[in-house]
Design a protein around this motif. Sequence first.
Motif, mmCIF file in Angstrom:
data_model
loop_
_atom_site.group_PDB
_atom_site.id
_atom_site.type_symbol
_atom_site.label_atom_id
_atom_site.label_comp_id
_atom_site.label_asym_id
_atom_site.label_seq_id
_atom_site.Cartn_x
_atom_site.Cartn_y
_atom_site.Cartn_z
ATOM 1 N N UNK A 168 1.809 11.773 -10.080
ATOM 2 C CA UNK A 168 1.080 13.043 -10.086
ATOM 3 C C UNK A 168 2.039 14.223 -10.172
ATOM 4 N N UNK A 169 3.135 14.174 -9.402
ATOM 5 C CA UNK A 169 4.122 15.250 -9.432
ATOM 6 C C UNK A 169 4.758 15.331 -10.809
ATOM 7 N N UNK A 170 5.118 14.196 -11.353
ATOM 8 C CA UNK A 170 5.748 14.167 -12.676
ATOM 9 C C UNK A 170 4.829 14.769 -13.729
ATOM 10 N N UNK A 215 3.164 5.883 -2.845
ATOM 11 C CA UNK A 215 4.349 6.617 -3.283
ATOM 12 C C UNK A 215 4.363 6.766 -4.799
ATOM 13 N N UNK A 216 4.098 5.680 -5.505
ATOM 14 C CA UNK A 216 4.123 5.733 -6.971
ATOM 15 C C UNK A 216 3.014 6.631 -7.516
ATOM 16 N N UNK A 217 1.869 6.612 -6.882
ATOM 17 C CA UNK A 217 0.771 7.487 -7.300
ATOM 18 C C UNK A 217 1.181 8.947 -7.132
ATOM 19 N N UNK A 218 1.755 9.272 -5.994
ATOM 20 C CA UNK A 218 2.216 10.635 -5.737
ATOM 21 C C UNK A 218 3.312 11.027 -6.725
ATOM 22 N N UNK A 253 0.833 -1.206 0.000
ATOM 23 C CA UNK A 253 0.000 0.000 0.000
ATOM 24 C C UNK A 253 0.872 1.263 0.000
ATOM 25 N N UNK A 254 1.922 1.282 0.824
ATOM 26 C CA UNK A 254 2.836 2.421 0.868
ATOM 27 C C UNK A 254 3.527 2.634 -0.485
#
Length: 122
Positions: A17-19, A11-14, A6-7
Amino acid sequence: MDPNLRNMKDFLTLYNKVTELCFNRCVDNFNQRELGGEEDTCVDRCVTKFARFNQNIMKVYVDAQTKINTRRMQEVEENARKLEQQQKEDRQKEEQTQKEASAAGPSVLTPIPPNAPGNLSM
C-alpha cells in the motif's frame, strides 16, 4: 492462521500500500530509469509521513488496547469475587439446613399396618 504468517501477510500488505501510494503521488516521469531529484525527495517524504502516521496510530491502538485489557481483567476479577461469595452463601445455607435438620432430632418412620385406612398397598 499461524500468527507469524499473519504478521508477514499484514506487513506485506502495508508495504504494498505504501509503495503504491507513494509511487502514484511522486513518480510522473517514466523517461528515466532512476528517480529524479524531486521524485526522490517526494518518495522520501511520503514514506516518512506514512511511517510516522502508522507509528502514531499503533501507539493509540496500544494505549486503547491496554485500557480495554485492564477493564476486562477487573470485570473477570469482580465476577470471580461474586461467584466466590455466592458459593460461600450457598454453603452457609446448606450448613444451616443441616443444623436445623439435626436439631429437630432424628426422624422415625413408623410402618402403617396392612389393614389401616390410607394404606394403598393390597
